[in-house]
Write a protein that holds these residues in place. Structure first.
Motif, PDB file in Angstrom:
ATOM      1  N   ASP A   1       5.116  -3.814   1.784  1.00 38.18           N
ATOM      2  CA  ASP A   1       5.130  -4.593   2.665  1.00 38.18           C
ATOM      3  C   ASP A   1       6.174  -5.582   2.959  1.00 38.18           C
ATOM      4  OD1 ASP A   1       2.552  -4.017   3.434  1.00 38.18           O
ATOM      5  OD2 ASP A   1       1.458  -5.582   2.170  1.00 38.18           O
ATOM      6  N   LYS A   2       6.793  -6.095   2.111  1.00 32.91           N
ATOM      7  CA  LYS A   2       7.994  -7.097   2.212  1.00 32.91           C
ATOM      8  C   LYS A   2       9.315  -6.310   2.676  1.00 32.91           C
ATOM      9  CE  LYS A   2      10.659 -10.107  -0.537  1.00 32.91           C
ATOM     10  NZ  LYS A   2      10.682 -11.157  -1.940  1.00 32.91           N
ATOM     11  N   THR A   3       9.485  -5.026   2.324  1.00 33.26           N
ATOM     12  CA  THR A   3      10.665  -4.293   2.786  1.00 33.26           C
ATOM     13  C   THR A   3      10.429  -3.628   4.051  1.00 33.26           C
ATOM     14  OG1 THR A   3       9.804  -2.280   1.544  1.00 33.26           O
ATOM     15  CG2 THR A   3      11.395  -3.638   0.234  1.00 33.26           C
ATOM     16  N   GLY A   4       9.305  -3.503   4.777  1.00 32.27           N
ATOM     17  CA  GLY A   4       8.944  -2.912   5.738  1.00 32.27           C
ATOM     18  C   GLY A   4       8.696  -1.303   5.743  1.00 32.27           C
ATOM     19  N   LEU A   5       8.638  -0.921   4.519  1.00 29.04           N
ATOM     20  CA  LEU A   5       8.689   0.408   4.111  1.00 29.04           C
ATOM     21  C   LEU A   5       6.965   0.708   4.466  1.00 29.04           C
ATOM     22  CD1 LEU A   5      10.485   1.030   0.772  1.00 29.04           C
ATOM     23  CD2 LEU A   5      11.241   1.782   3.181  1.00 29.04           C
ATOM     24  N   ALA A   6       6.241  -0.037   4.181  1.00 25.76           N
ATOM     25  CA  ALA A   6       4.791   0.092   4.714  1.00 25.76           C
ATOM     26  C   ALA A   6       4.475   0.461   6.200  1.00 25.76           C
ATOM     27  CB  ALA A   6       3.828  -1.040   4.343  1.00 25.76           C
ATOM     28  N   THR A   7       5.282  -0.065   6.965  1.00 24.90           N
ATOM     29  CA  THR A   7       5.455   0.296   8.291  1.00 24.90           C
ATOM     30  C   THR A   7       5.930   1.618   8.673  1.00 24.90           C
ATOM     31  OG1 THR A   7       5.815  -2.120   8.564  1.00 24.90           O
ATOM     32  CG2 THR A   7       5.707  -0.736  10.527  1.00 24.90           C
ATOM     33  N   LYS A   8       6.902   1.879   8.275  1.00 21.60           N
ATOM     34  CA  LYS A   8       7.671   3.383   8.035  1.00 21.60           C
ATOM     35  C   LYS A   8       6.881   4.431   7.667  1.00 21.60           C
ATOM     36  CE  LYS A   8      12.668   2.320   7.853  1.00 21.60           C
ATOM     37  NZ  LYS A   8      12.841   0.796   7.762  1.00 21.60           N
ATOM     38  N   LEU A   9       5.992   4.242   6.603  1.00 19.28           N
ATOM     39  CA  LEU A   9       4.963   5.062   6.080  1.00 19.28           C
ATOM     40  C   LEU A   9       3.692   5.288   6.689  1.00 19.28           C
ATOM     41  CD1 LEU A   9       6.167   4.643   2.272  1.00 19.28           C
ATOM     42  CD2 LEU A   9       6.826   6.665   3.842  1.00 19.28           C
ATOM     43  N   LYS A  10       3.452   4.154   7.532  1.00 17.45           N
ATOM     44  CA  LYS A  10       2.089   4.276   8.049  1.00 17.45           C
ATOM     45  C   LYS A  10       1.889   5.451   9.036  1.00 17.45           C
ATOM     46  CE  LYS A  10      -0.963   0.944  10.311  1.00 17.45           C
ATOM     47  NZ  LYS A  10      -1.160  -0.108  11.315  1.00 17.45           N
ATOM     48  N   GLY A  11       0.603   6.017   8.670  1.00 18.51           N
ATOM     49  CA  GLY A  11      -0.114   7.166   9.294  1.00 18.51           C
ATOM     50  C   GLY A  11       0.443   8.283   8.588  1.00 18.51           C
ATOM     51  N   TYR A  12       1.369   8.300   7.538  1.00 12.24           N
ATOM     52  CA  TYR A  12       1.435   9.549   6.713  1.00 12.24           C
ATOM     53  C   TYR A  12       0.625   9.628   5.660  1.00 12.24           C
ATOM     54  CZ  TYR A  12       5.608   9.871   9.721  1.00 12.24           C
ATOM     55  OH  TYR A  12       6.315  10.227  10.871  1.00 12.24           O
ATOM     56  N   SER A  13       0.391  10.706   5.070  1.00 16.94           N
ATOM     57  CA  SER A  13      -0.765  10.837   4.052  1.00 16.94           C
ATOM     58  C   SER A  13       0.099  10.769   2.558  1.00 16.94           C
ATOM     59  CB  SER A  13      -1.534  12.052   4.211  1.00 16.94           C
ATOM     60  OG  SER A  13      -0.721  13.140   3.863  1.00 16.94           O
ATOM     61  N   LEU A  14      -0.587  10.118   1.598  1.00 19.00           N
ATOM     62  CA  LEU A  14      -0.362   9.926   0.372  1.00 19.00           C
ATOM     63  C   LEU A  14      -0.437  11.138  -0.477  1.00 19.00           C
ATOM     64  CD1 LEU A  14       0.674   8.145  -2.031  1.00 19.00           C
ATOM     65  CD2 LEU A  14      -1.838   7.528  -2.628  1.00 19.00           C
ATOM     66  N   ARG A  15       0.530  11.801  -0.944  1.00 15.82           N
ATOM     67  CA  ARG A  15       0.178  13.248  -1.815  1.00 15.82           C
ATOM     68  C   ARG A  15      -0.046  12.760  -2.943  1.00 15.82           C
ATOM     69  NH1 ARG A  15       1.249  17.675   0.830  1.00 15.82           N
ATOM     70  NH2 ARG A  15      -0.353  18.599  -0.797  1.00 15.82           N
ATOM     71  N   GLU A  16       0.828  12.041  -3.685  1.00 12.30           N
ATOM     72  CA  GLU A  16       0.730  11.693  -5.125  1.00 12.30           C
ATOM     73  C   GLU A  16       1.019  10.270  -5.613  1.00 12.30           C
ATOM     74  OE1 GLU A  16       1.860  15.191  -7.664  1.00 12.30           O
ATOM     75  OE2 GLU A  16       3.376  13.915  -8.294  1.00 12.30           O
ATOM     76  N   TYR A  17       0.184  10.059  -6.607  1.00 11.68           N
ATOM     77  CA  TYR A  17       0.396   8.478  -7.337  1.00 11.68           C
ATOM     78  C   TYR A  17       0.646   8.730  -8.792  1.00 11.68           C
ATOM     79  CZ  TYR A  17      -1.134   4.032  -9.126  1.00 11.68           C
ATOM     80  OH  TYR A  17      -1.251   2.737  -9.415  1.00 11.68           O
ATOM     81  N   SER A  18       1.770   8.163  -9.350  1.00 10.20           N
ATOM     82  CA  SER A  18       2.004   8.559 -10.545  1.00 10.20           C
ATOM     83  C   SER A  18       2.490   7.175 -11.427  1.00 10.20           C
ATOM     84  CB  SER A  18       2.961   9.535 -10.790  1.00 10.20           C
ATOM     85  OG  SER A  18       4.124   9.334 -10.128  1.00 10.20           O
ATOM     86  N   ALA A  19       2.594   7.100 -12.433  1.00 13.78           N
ATOM     87  CA  ALA A  19       3.005   6.044 -13.182  1.00 13.78           C
ATOM     88  C   ALA A  19       3.959   6.483 -14.525  1.00 13.78           C
ATOM     89  CB  ALA A  19       2.116   4.991 -13.706  1.00 13.78           C
TER      90      ALA A  19
END
Lengths: 95, 397
Positions: free
Chosen positions: B246-264
């Protein structure tokens, strides 16, 4: 997006034997008194593996993304942490 | 029982480099990998130095995009200061493809690779290990290489190293979004699908190191933060990632694209040279030795460098002293050893915000033409940390 939905993106095969366990449940009670809720294992886990019910840690090990942070974060070295066996657990595509 | 010259635990960059080295010398080598295939348990950004990887594994690296721009955003509160570099020789890569390829190079040199197999215990006879117990049976060898990653269970069970603690470890979470090639090109202004970037973010209070890498048709984003800080403040890592986006504005850039993988993944911020590197005929390498460059986040180059050395150590029967000495002579590894002091200052918290405030003040004064401000405020207040700060910025690259 909810964490549960994020976890759905992972390919996962369940090892019937849990690869995570608590060594001594009394230490968890002590930890809750000392650190308050949520305790370190609960707050550090990025996959919601740990929850606190009836003064006991419940481990949903089938959510585990195998990062190891819970073992490091536990102030009592009370988490027995192994890898899932036989190639089970998560399988990443991008990594 | 199966019997080998060298058994390697882990088919990541370190393990495959070790296996390649030993197999190329004609030794009988077995690699065991706990994942369903090499790379399937491994997480990183991921960016590699192409010439270095090629120098060990050959030319046909399966990479995603060239990194034409390396952007660094330093956040002092909400307004970042941005610095752009034009690096040579960096490419992004997906770990599954990369690690499978490295493993296949080791296989072609004669190593045997068995996946879906987890090392459980080493059986010792005095100061030498004789047998590795796995979930599929036992295997004996003249020497063993533990390239088992950051959760170095066998190394710990064997008393070679202690576990990480909350002060010397960083928890990272990462997301990969599926984004069409053309969309990536238009979001970032790339001329074609070979052009790409990597983007680093540093934020303070809480200390967060963020990253973004462009792949061919996906984007990976993530954050890392010291475990002690997360635990003390009861911050959930995935929440920190959401806030970062949110803070970097990346959330806006990525909005609408699907998450393919979550990892840690946990990143070690301590280890070599302040630990044992081997015991008898058992040699550690890669993440198991804590070999991740704290400033560039590169763990793959030092993993490969230390893996190759572990392969030689197994062939030559190095003592711990010789193995450590050979590692200190290697530039990929020794630079991490040199950065440990800066790293621990950074991890303890204050230095990071000091550096960022100083850089920010310096550039603001410069932009407004206030050179006396630079001399007065900046040099006076910060002169003690200028050498460290400069080495931080230069090494960051």
């Amino acid at each position: 997006m909810k964490l549960e939905e994020k976890l759905y993106t992972l390919r996962y095969k369940k090892d019937e034997e849990p690869h995570l366990s608590i060594n001594d449940a009394d230490k968890c009670i002590e930890c809750e008194k000392e650190n308050g809720f949520p305790m370190p294992c609960i707050s550090i886990c990025p996959a919601n593996v740990y929850s606190w019910e009836d003064n006991k840690i419940i481990i949903g090990y089938e959510n585990c993304v195998e990062c190891g942070a819970c073992r490091i974060a536990c102030p009592y070295e009370n988490i027995h942490w192994e890898y899932p066996r036989f190639g089970k657990g998560i399988a990443l595509r991008y990594g | 029982m199966l019997d080998y010259d060298v058994v390697v635990v882990g088919a990541g960059p370190a393990g495959s480099a070790a296996a390649l080295k030993a197999a190329s010398a004609g030794k009988k080598v077995l690699v065991i990998e706990r994942g369903p295939e090499p790379g399937s348990k491994n997480v990183s950004g991921a960016m590699i130095r192409k010439d270095f990887v090629s120098s060990v594994f050959g030319e046909d690296i399966p990479f995603e995009r060239k990194v034409d721009t390396l952007k660094l955003s330093l956040y002092e509160r909400d307004n970042p200061i941005n610095i752009d570099f034009r690096p040579n020789n960096l490419v992004t890569t997906g770990r599954l493809k990369l690690d499978k390829w490295m493993s296949s190079v080791a296989e072609n040199a004669g190593a045997m690779v068995i996946s879906k197999t987890t090392g459980l215990n080493l059986i010792w006879d005095g100061n030498n290990a004789k047998t590795l117990v796995t979930d599929r049976g036992e295997v004996s060898a003249k020497s063993f290489i533990l390239a088992e990653g950051v959760n170095a269970l066998l190394s710990m069970k064997s008393g070679i190293r202690r576990d990480l603690n909350t002060e010397n470890s960083v928890e990272t979470v990462k997301e990969v979004y599926s984004v069409k090639k053309e969309d990536i090109n238009s979001i970032f202004g790339f001329p074609d699908e070979n052009t790409g970037m990597s983007w680093r973010f540093i934020m303070t209070d809480p200390l967060v190191a963020g990253f973004l890498y462009t792949y061919k048709d996906s984007i990976s984003v993530g954050i890392g933060s010291p475990i002690n800080q997360l635990v003390e403040r009861k911050i959930r890592p995935e929440k920190l990632l959401d806030d970062f986006l949110d803070k970097t504005g990346l959330a806006t850039k990525l909005k609408g694209y699907s998450l393919r993988e979550y990892s840690a993944k946990v990143i070690p911020e301590g280890g070599f040279p302040n630990m044992n590197v081997s015991r008898g005929n058992v040699y550690l390498c890669g993440d198991a030795l804590g070999l991740v460059d704290p400033l560039t986040f590169d763990g793959i180059s030092p993993a490969i460098a230390s893996g190759s050395l572990a392969g030689t150590a197994a062939l030559e029967g190095y003592t711990p002293d010789i193995y450590k000495y050979e590692m200190m002579k290697n530039t990929e590894i020794s630079k991490i050893a040199k950065e440990r002091k800066l790293e621990s200052e950074f991890m303890s918290g204050n230095k990071a915000s000091e550096y960022i405030n100083m850089i920010s003040l310096l550039l603001k004064n410069w932009a407004s033409g206030d050179l006396s401000g630079i001399r007065g405020t900046v040099i006076e207040n910060y002169k003690n940390i200028i050498p460290d700060m400069l080495s931080f910025v230069i090494n960051m690259r």
